[in-house]
Design a protein around this motif. Structure first.
Motif, PDB file in Angstrom:
ATOM      1  N   UNK A  26      -2.827   7.823  -0.151  1.00  0.00           N
ATOM      2  CA  UNK A  26      -2.808   6.926   0.997  1.00  0.00           C
ATOM      3  C   UNK A  26      -2.642   7.769   2.251  1.00  0.00           C
ATOM      4  N   UNK A  27      -3.464   7.525   3.241  1.00  0.00           N
ATOM      5  CA  UNK A  27      -3.436   8.313   4.472  1.00  0.00           C
ATOM      6  C   UNK A  27      -2.945   7.456   5.634  1.00  0.00           C
ATOM      7  N   UNK A  28      -1.824   7.859   6.242  1.00  0.00           N
ATOM      8  CA  UNK A  28      -1.371   7.230   7.487  1.00  0.00           C
ATOM      9  C   UNK A  28      -2.345   7.675   8.564  1.00  0.00           C
ATOM     10  N   UNK A  67       0.813  -1.211   0.000  1.00  0.00           N
ATOM     11  CA  UNK A  67       0.000   0.000   0.000  1.00  0.00           C
ATOM     12  C   UNK A  67       0.849   1.263   0.000  1.00  0.00           C
ATOM     13  N   UNK A  68       2.027   1.203   0.621  1.00  0.00           N
ATOM     14  CA  UNK A  68       2.904   2.365   0.695  1.00  0.00           C
ATOM     15  C   UNK A  68       3.932   2.404  -0.432  1.00  0.00           C
ATOM     16  N   UNK A 126       6.157  10.241   2.918  1.00  0.00           N
ATOM     17  CA  UNK A 126       5.587  11.264   2.027  1.00  0.00           C
ATOM     18  C   UNK A 126       4.153  10.912   1.636  1.00  0.00           C
ATOM     19  N   UNK A 127       3.364  10.617   2.687  1.00  0.00           N
ATOM     20  CA  UNK A 127       1.956  10.296   2.512  1.00  0.00           C
ATOM     21  C   UNK A 127       1.115  11.248   3.362  1.00  0.00           C
ATOM     22  N   UNK A 128      -0.183  11.307   3.043  1.00  0.00           N
ATOM     23  CA  UNK A 128      -1.104  12.068   3.866  1.00  0.00           C
ATOM     24  C   UNK A 128      -1.130  11.477   5.277  1.00  0.00           C
ATOM     25  N   UNK A 129      -1.596  12.274   6.237  1.00  0.00           N
ATOM     26  CA  UNK A 129      -1.747  11.773   7.601  1.00  0.00           C
ATOM     27  C   UNK A 129      -2.972  12.412   8.238  1.00  0.00           C
ATOM     28  N   UNK A 130      -3.598  11.667   9.141  1.00  0.00           N
ATOM     29  CA  UNK A 130      -4.660  12.234   9.977  1.00  0.00           C
ATOM     30  C   UNK A 130      -4.750  11.416  11.260  1.00  0.00           C
ATOM     31  N   UNK A 150       3.010  11.297  12.599  1.00  0.00           N
ATOM     32  CA  UNK A 150       3.626  12.397  11.854  1.00  0.00           C
ATOM     33  C   UNK A 150       4.980  11.988  11.271  1.00  0.00           C
ATOM     34  N   UNK A 151       5.814  11.352  12.076  1.00  0.00           N
ATOM     35  CA  UNK A 151       7.152  10.971  11.615  1.00  0.00           C
ATOM     36  C   UNK A 151       7.086   9.992  10.448  1.00  0.00           C
ATOM     37  N   UNK A 152       6.222   8.989  10.574  1.00  0.00           N
ATOM     38  CA  UNK A 152       6.105   8.000   9.501  1.00  0.00           C
ATOM     39  C   UNK A 152       5.584   8.650   8.227  1.00  0.00           C
ATOM     40  N   UNK A 153       4.573   9.502   8.353  1.00  0.00           N
ATOM     41  CA  UNK A 153       3.986  10.129   7.167  1.00  0.00           C
ATOM     42  C   UNK A 153       4.976  11.062   6.476  1.00  0.00           C
ATOM     43  N   UNK A 154       5.801  11.756   7.254  1.00  0.00           N
ATOM     44  CA  UNK A 154       6.791  12.660   6.667  1.00  0.00           C
ATOM     45  C   UNK A 154       7.831  11.886   5.863  1.00  0.00           C
ATOM     46  N   UNK A 155       8.317  10.777   6.428  1.00  0.00           N
ATOM     47  CA  UNK A 155       9.322   9.983   5.713  1.00  0.00           C
ATOM     48  C   UNK A 155       8.689   9.285   4.514  1.00  0.00           C
TER      49      UNK A 155
END
Length: 325
Positions: free
Chosen positions: A246-248, A70-71, A274-278, A267-272
Motif C-alpha cells: 500500500x502506497x501513501x 486498506x491500512x 510502515x507503508x510505502x510512500x510517494x 512522510x510522517x504518516x507513512x513512517x508511522x
C-alpha cells in the motif's frame, strides 16, 4: 480547529508517546477523517477527535472506515460528550459504525490494556456475555434454561442465545445474571477489533486535472486507487494481489508554497503506518527538500509499464534525504 479539540489531540498524543507509540498528528488540517495515526508493534490506530462525538459526519466516517481497512488499522473516535450527555468512562458508544470512547477509557486501554464492559446504544446500555462461562456456571448449579430465565426475568430462548454468543444482554439483566451465579460473565469490549462494515468505495471524483491524470495512470497499471478527501495525503494506492503493498500517495504542484509541508505530512504518516510512500508532481523540477519520500514527476509515472516497476522505483529512491532538480 477549536481550542478544545486541539487540547484533546495534544492529550491523546501525550498518552500515546508516553506508552511508547510512534505518533503522527494532523494539527494543521481542519477537515480530516483522522487526527492522529499511531503505531506500537502490530497495533496501528487511526484516531478521530471530536469534543462532541455526535458531530462526526457520515462522509467522514465512511472515509475513515475505507482508509482503515486498506491500512489494516483500528479506527477509534474519541470525545467528551454527545449532544445530550457526557461520554461516560468505561462505556463504548457507536457513531457512524465506529467505536467512540472518552479520553479516560482510551488512557486505561493504552496504559493498562483495560477494555470497557458497557456498550451504550441509542436504545440503552448493553453487555456482551461470555457464553462459555454462563453455561459452565449454569451446569455447575444444575439449573435448566428455564430455572435461570425465571430467576432473572427473561425467556429460556434468551438464555440459550446468550450461551451461543448470539445476543447482547441489557446491563440490568447482566447484573442479575452475575448476582444469581455469583460470577463475572461480562466480556470486555475490544474496540480495536471492532467489526467495521466494509464501505463501498464511492465514485472517484478527482479534485483537479493532476489528480485525475495520476488516478488514471495508476489504474491503468492495474493498481487499486482510492482518492482521499479528508486525509493528510491524497490517495492510497494498492497492489491488487498483495495487500501489504500500500502506497501513501501525495499529489501536488511544484509552485505550491505548501508543497514541502504536504510532502512531510505524507512522510510522517507513512513512517508511522510502515507503508510505502510517494509524492507525484506536475513537473520535474522541484527544489531540494529534506525528505525520505520519493518525488516522482507525472511524466515519469506515465512512462511506467508495469506495477512492479513502480515499486522498484519507490524502493530505490526511499531513504534519499534530498530530491535533485
Amino acid at each position: 480547529m477549536t481550542p478544545d479539540r486541539r487540547d484533546l489531540i495534544s492529550k491523546i498524543a501525550d498518552i500515546l508517546l508516553g506508552a511508547g507509540f510512534s505518533v503522527a498528528e494532523n494539527r494543521n488540517l481542519r477537515s480530516t477523517c483522522f487526527d492522529i495515526v499511531a503505531r506500537k508493534g502490530l497495533n496501528l490506530l487511526l484516531l478521530k477527535m471530536h469534543e462532541n462525538i455526535d458531530a462526526l459526519k457520515e462522509d467522514t466516517g465512511k472515509e475513515l472506515k475505507i482508509l482503515s481497512r486498506m491500512l489494516s488499522a483500528s479506527p477509534i473516535v474519541i470525545g467528551n460528550r454527545t449532544r445530550k450527555e457526557i461520554v461516560e468512562e468505561s462505556f463504548v458508544y457507536e457513531r457512524q459504525g465506529l467505536p467512540a470512547i472518552n479520553i479516560e477509557t482510551f488512557e486505561h486501554f493504552i496504559a493498562e490494556n483495560i477494555f470497557p464492559l458497557i456498550l451504550a446504544r441509542r436504545g440503552g446500555l448493553y453487555v456482551k456475555i461470555d457464553g462459555e462461562i454462563l453455561k459452565r456456571e449454569r451446569d455447575k448449579r444444575e439449573m435448566s434454561f428455564g430455572d435461570l430465565a425465571n430467576r432473572v426475568g427473561v425467556s429460556r430462548r434468551t438464555i440459550y442465545e446468550y450461551e451461543r454468543g448470539c445476543m447482547d444482554s441489557t446491563l440490568e439483566t447482566a447484573l442479575k445474571l452475575e448476582g444469581v451465579l455469583d460470577t463475572p460473565i461480562a466480556v470486555p469490549i475490544n474496540f480495536t477489533s471492532w467489526l467495521v462494515e466494509e464501505e463501498e468505495i464511492p465514485e472517484q471524483e478527482a479534485e483537479d486535472e493532476l489528480h485525475e491524470e495520476v488516478r488514471r495512470t495508476l489504474c491503468a497499471l492495474g493498481l487499486k486507487v482510492v482518492l482521499a478527501k479528508k486525509a493528510p495525503f491524497d490517495a492510497l494506492t494498492a497492489d491488487q494481489t498483495d495487500q501489504q503493498k500500500v502506497v501513501i500517495t501525495g499529489l501536488g504542484y511544484v509552485q505550491d508554497k505548501r508543497i514541502e509541508h504536504r510532502i512531510i505530512s505524507v512522510e510522517k504518516v507513512s513512517q508511522v503506518a510502515q507503508k510505502y510512500a510517494m509524492f507525484v508532481t506536475d513537473k520535474s523540477k522541484i527544489k531540494k527538500i529534506s525528505t525520505e519520500v520519493p518525488v516522482i514527476p507525472k511524466e515519469e509515472l506515465q512512462s511506467i509499464e508495469e506495477p512492479e516497476e513502480l515499486f522498484k522505483i519507490i524502493d530505490g529512491r526511499h531513504g534519499l534525504k534530498t530530491i535533485k532538480n
